[in-house]
Design a protein around this motif. Structure first.
Motif: not given
Length: 259
Positions: A79-84, A60-69, A177-181
């Motif tokens: 975007r910063t790559r992440s996982n869940k 997945t990814y997180t967004c700069e300036g937003r809560d990680a959730s 790749e659904a989340y990143n797409r």
């Protein structure tokens, strides 16, 4: 007397199991009698039986300036790559989208597994899969604007460009790749009979099909508001094609053979 007791206990157990199995069989018959593709339903049930309770690691990814959730999309540069981890449990509602059928038919099957009730809706396919009535190309490739085949687990709801939007997590190599797409379930103005019957200004002819998305399964705005609350948070959505499911697991583009 002990033997009689044992036999009696066995008969009671058998009767109990038979009583449990009968409703399930009746529900299956009810579901299939409403036009749900048999092979697709069998694949979905098999997947649930094999992977119920299993957790899937998601890229997945997180967004700069937003809560990680936050699950709302943001620009690529933020975007910063992440996982869940997501887990398949026991959903009441599941959905099958038959991409072997034309978009001018109601090919989105919303299934209540407890009652056997099925509702059918219009749903779009991706522009990269074809701008005609029936999609011919599918892949898991980013920026392809193609529909990805396979099993999805539904997640969270956010407010997007089209209103209520449902995150989808790809559980197979064909769609992981659904989340990143940003492949999500959302409503759209170009889905419905009004669009099918509208005139293409370029050709002067009726469209005869739905509009196309950027790879997402889009339904009408009204239907999205109706079904997203039922599907959110752990339901399965299967993007199905009658001949390409196994081949699609390569993750590469697959095409309908031209005869």
């Amino acid at each position: 007397m002990k033997l009689v007791h044992t036999v009696t206990s066995a008969l009671i157990l058998f009767s109990s199991l038979a009583a449990q199995a009968a409703p399930a069989t009746a529900i299956t018959k009810k579901i299939l009698s409403q036009g749900v593709p048999v092979q697709a339903y069998e694949k979905l049930v098999k997947f649930m039986d094999e992977f119920q309770g299993r957790s899937f690691n998601q890229d997945t990814y997180t967004c700069e300036g937003r809560d990680a959730s936050s699950v709302k999309p943001c620009e690529e540069e933020k975007r910063t790559r992440s996982n869940k981890t997501v887990t398949l449990n026991s959903p009441t509602y599941v959905a099958i989208v038959d991409f072997g059928s034309p978009s001018s038919q109601r090919r989105f099957y919303l299934i209540n597994l407890k009652t056997g009730d099925v509702n059918k809706y219009y749903v779009s396919h991706g522009l990269g899969s074809g701008s005609t009535d029936i999609p011919t190309k599918f892949s898991n490739i980013k920026d392809s604007k193609q529909t990805s085949l396979g099993m999805y687990l539904t997640g969270e709801v956010y407010q997007g460009h089209y209103g209520n939007t449902l995150r989808m997590y790809g559980l197979e190599r064909s769609n992981d790749e659904a989340y990143n797409r940003d492949i999500v379930l959302h409503g759209a103005w170009y889905v419905g009979e009004d669009f099918i019957n509208s005139t293409n200004e370029r050709t002067g002819q009726k469209y005869g099909r739905l509009g196309v998305s950027w790879g997402c399964p889009a339904v009408s705005r009204a239907i999205a508001d109706k079904i997203i609350p039922l599907l959110k948070g752990g339901s399965l959505i299967m993007h199905y094609h009658p001949t390409l499911m196994d081949e699609a697991l390569s993750g590469k583009e697959v095409r309908v053979s031209q005869k």
